[in-house]
Each structure stands twice: as C-alpha cells, then as structure tokens.
Design a protein around this motif. Structure first.
Motif: not given
Length: 280
Positions: A258-263, A267
């Motif tokens: 989620r951090e990599r994909s913006g939520g 990812a």
C-alpha cells in the motif's frame, strides 16, 4: 563459513519441483513470463528458429519464444512441470512446442541441433553448473547462441527481499537467506563473474546485460503464494509459519504494498535479471 552440505540427489530435486509444480504454474509463471519476454527482447528469434529451453518450468521462456514463431523443444526434470507447460502451449494453440521430461545435465539430444539454447533461472540452479553449460553448448549449432538468464542481487528481487524483510520483522530468530554460499538462484548475481563463468566454459563473444522487470502483485497473499511456490527454500519459509505469524507477515507486506502504490492493495515490484549470451 557455512559447512558444506551434501548436494541433493536427482530424485530429490525432481520430487521437490514436482511438488511445487501446481503452485508454480499458477502463481510464479505468470510473473516470470515477463522476465522471459524481456530476456528474449532484441534477440533474433523468429519463425523457424530452432530453440531449446533447458529447465523450462511451465514455460516462462519457451512460450514467449514459440509466440515469435520459433520451433521450441522445452525440457525439464520434473514431469509435473512438463505437463503444465504442454497444457499452456495447447491452450494457446502453439503447435511447434515439444515438452519433454529430461535432465538438463544429461540432454538426450543430438549435437549441433539448435540455433538458440536458453535457460531462465534453470541451468543456474543445477548442482553442476559447468555440466549444464557444456550440454547447452554441445546441442547448439556452430555460430549459434546460448542465452542464460539468472537473478541479479537479492535486494534487487523485490518480491523476495520484501518477504525476507517481513519475515525478519515478524519471526524472532528468522535467519533469512544464506549468504556463504548463497542459494543457487543467486550464484550468478555479479555480471562480471557471470561473464567469467561463461568464458571459463568455453564460450566466446560473451555479453551480460541487466534488465529490470516490473510485475504486479495484487495483494500480500498473492506475494506470499508466489514465494511459497517459486522455490523449495521459499516453500520452507512459508510452511514454517504458525497461523499468527503468517497473518503478521501478510499484514506487514500489505502495508508495504500500500505504501508503494499510494493506498491500493497491490503494487508493481521490480526484479533485476542478468541476461548472458555467448557463442559455443
């Protein structure tokens, strides 16, 4: 220094990969096919090319070659892998694919048969790498090409590095990946060493290029399933988790994705692949 261990027997290797085959085909091959496509990018493989894939798994390299029109022979030690490769070829209507059960260290194939002999994370896993390379050279015609693709550094295989990090955070005492020596998939991570190995095996015109391939993992569960099915070592890591530890690892990975994909829950993770070519 880690004490040397006795290499597994051929039967043990076959059994291990047969056991992994259903999950490997379902979870790993969809990702590694992208690696196979990138490994073949820029090569002169097209209609009529006689192409051999050694330790082919369920087709991550063989099928992209066949889609280009190559006449493919794909061999693997594990019958269950060969069955799944053949099923994939049939499903795509790829008629010029022969999938055979065969030991890559002892190819039951004639000399000078193929224009290109290739292997993706296959021959690099052989207990006797030199023997595997010698066999690929033997069956490749004079002036032909041998192509070997293998992992770059472990930290640059994010699907592995992220999982190892999550396991270290969740599992007290988790040893991580051995480094001395490293697991066989990571024996050719240094491009200069990789080139030297091919030259020592008698190849000329050796080149090694690095490609970074991004593949999408839709969830932490998919990432863990891929690790579980991609290699016996990964299967051992995941199988050893209690239900609570497994949940914790999944939660850590979910947060990382989620951090990599913006939520979003999935990812793109990146993997560096070393692609070496040479002329036998």
């Amino acid at each position: 220094m880690t004490a040397p261990t006795k290499p597994p027997t051929t039967d043990q290797i076959r059994t291990a990969w047969d056991t992994l085959a259903p999950g490997f085909d379902r979870h790993t091959t969809p990702h590694t096919t992208r690696w196979g496509e990138q490994a073949l990018a820029g090569t002169a493989i097209g209609p009529g090319t006689r192409f051999l894939d050694v330790a082919a798994g369920s087709g991550a390299l063989a099928l992209p070659a066949a889609r280009r029109g190559a006449r493919v022979v794909a061999v693997d030690l594990a019958p269950a892998m060969v069955e799944r490769l053949a099923a994939r070829a049939r499903a795509e209507g790829l008629e010029h694919v022969r999938a055979l059960v065969m030991d890559g260290e002892h190819l039951d194939l004639d000399d000078d048969t193929f224009d290109v002999s290739a292997s993706l994370n296959g021959v690099s896993l052989f207990p006797d790498l030199g023997r595997g390379l010698a066999e690929m050279a033997r069956v490749t015609r004079p002036g032909g090409t041998v192509l070997v693709a293998a992992f770059g550094p472990p930290r640059e295989a994010e699907f592995i590095a992220w999982t190892v990090g999550a396991l270290r955070a969740a599992v007290p005492g988790f040893a991580g990946m051995p480094t001395d020596p490293p697991p066989l998939p990571f024996r050719l991570t240094d491009p200069d060493r990789f080139a030297a190995v091919l030259r020592e095996a008698g190849f000329s015109g050796v080149t090694v290029r690095q490609v970074v391939v991004g593949t999408f993992f839709g969830s932490a569960a998919e990432l863990m399933d891929t690790i579980r099915s991609s290699h016996p070592l990964g299967a051992q890591w995941i199988a050893g988790l209690t239900e609570d530890r497994s949940t914790e690892v999944r939660q850590i990975l979910d947060g990382m994705l989620r951090e990599r994909s913006g939520g979003a829950p999935g990812a793109v993770l990146h993997t560096t692949i070393n692609v070496a070519t040479g002329t036998p």
